[in-house]
Scaffold this active site. Sequence first.
Site, short mmCIF file in Angstrom:
data_model
loop_
_atom_site.label_atom_id
_atom_site.label_comp_id
_atom_site.label_asym_id
_atom_site.label_seq_id
_atom_site.Cartn_x
_atom_site.Cartn_y
_atom_site.Cartn_z
N LYS A 90 29.83 60.78 32.14
CA LYS A 90 28.65 60.21 31.48
C LYS A 90 28.80 58.71 31.30
O LYS A 90 29.83 58.23 30.84
CB LYS A 90 28.46 60.88 30.12
CG LYS A 90 27.12 60.64 29.50
CD LYS A 90 26.74 61.84 28.64
CE LYS A 90 25.36 61.70 28.07
NZ LYS A 90 24.29 61.70 29.05
N GLY A 100 36.13 56.70 28.60
CA GLY A 100 36.90 57.05 29.78
C GLY A 100 36.16 56.70 31.07
O GLY A 100 36.75 56.22 32.03
N CYS A 101 34.85 56.89 31.05
CA CYS A 101 34.05 56.58 32.24
C CYS A 101 34.00 55.07 32.47
O CYS A 101 33.97 54.61 33.61
CB CYS A 101 32.65 57.16 32.08
SG CYS A 101 32.69 58.97 31.93
N ARG A 102 34.00 54.32 31.39
CA ARG A 102 34.05 52.85 31.48
C ARG A 102 35.33 52.44 32.22
O ARG A 102 35.30 51.64 33.15
CB ARG A 102 34.00 52.24 30.09
CG ARG A 102 34.19 50.74 30.03
CD ARG A 102 34.22 50.29 28.56
NE ARG A 102 33.44 49.13 28.32
CZ ARG A 102 32.12 49.00 28.37
NH1 ARG A 102 31.38 50.02 28.68
NH2 ARG A 102 31.52 47.86 28.13
N CYS A 144 35.12 53.37 36.00
CA CYS A 144 34.24 52.49 36.78
C CYS A 144 34.82 51.08 36.90
O CYS A 144 34.73 50.46 37.96
CB CYS A 144 32.85 52.46 36.15
SG CYS A 144 31.96 54.02 36.36
#
Length: 184
Positions: free
Chosen positions: A64, A69-71, A74
């Site tokens: 999401k 964590g996704c930051r 990416c």
Amino acid sequence: MTRGKLLLGACLGLLVAAGAWAQDKVAAENAKAPDFKLKASDGKEYALKDLVGKQAVVIAWFPKAFTGGCRLECLSMREAGEQIRKYNVAYFTASCDDLDTQMKWAKELQLDYPVLSDPEKNVAKAYGVVHEGREVPERWTFVIDKEGVVRHIDKKVQTKRSEEHTSELQSPCNLVCRLLLEKK
């Protein structure tokens, strides 16, 4: 038992079997990658069929946008970009967030690669990252060779150590490069 009940039972059995078969038809190593056609944060639409024969492909799925964590995931892809581009690889991150969210996310993080949007979750399901009991994508990275075959699936992507994650993402790209060189 009447003939109608037998026929209904047989039809239900076929539907159940077909559903189980469809769930097994997800991306797997050394098998043809499921095709996709998705809009991305750069305003373009990308289809695997347009890349096959031209470039290897890396797709790093994340759960999401606008989460910690996704930051890291990416940003790690952005940091690895120069190294990844050396191998003539089309690389993307992807999630089931809508296109507007992906565009804002990419802009905020100053990403230099497209973020794919799959709000209908059809491609995510084909790649097995969204499945029963999992509504947001698994954090898995897929490496697809120039012929459209999945050569590596990293199901153990780590986001806590950004530097190590960057080298992990480079490693599959190195694998793709080796596979391409072996075929020459």
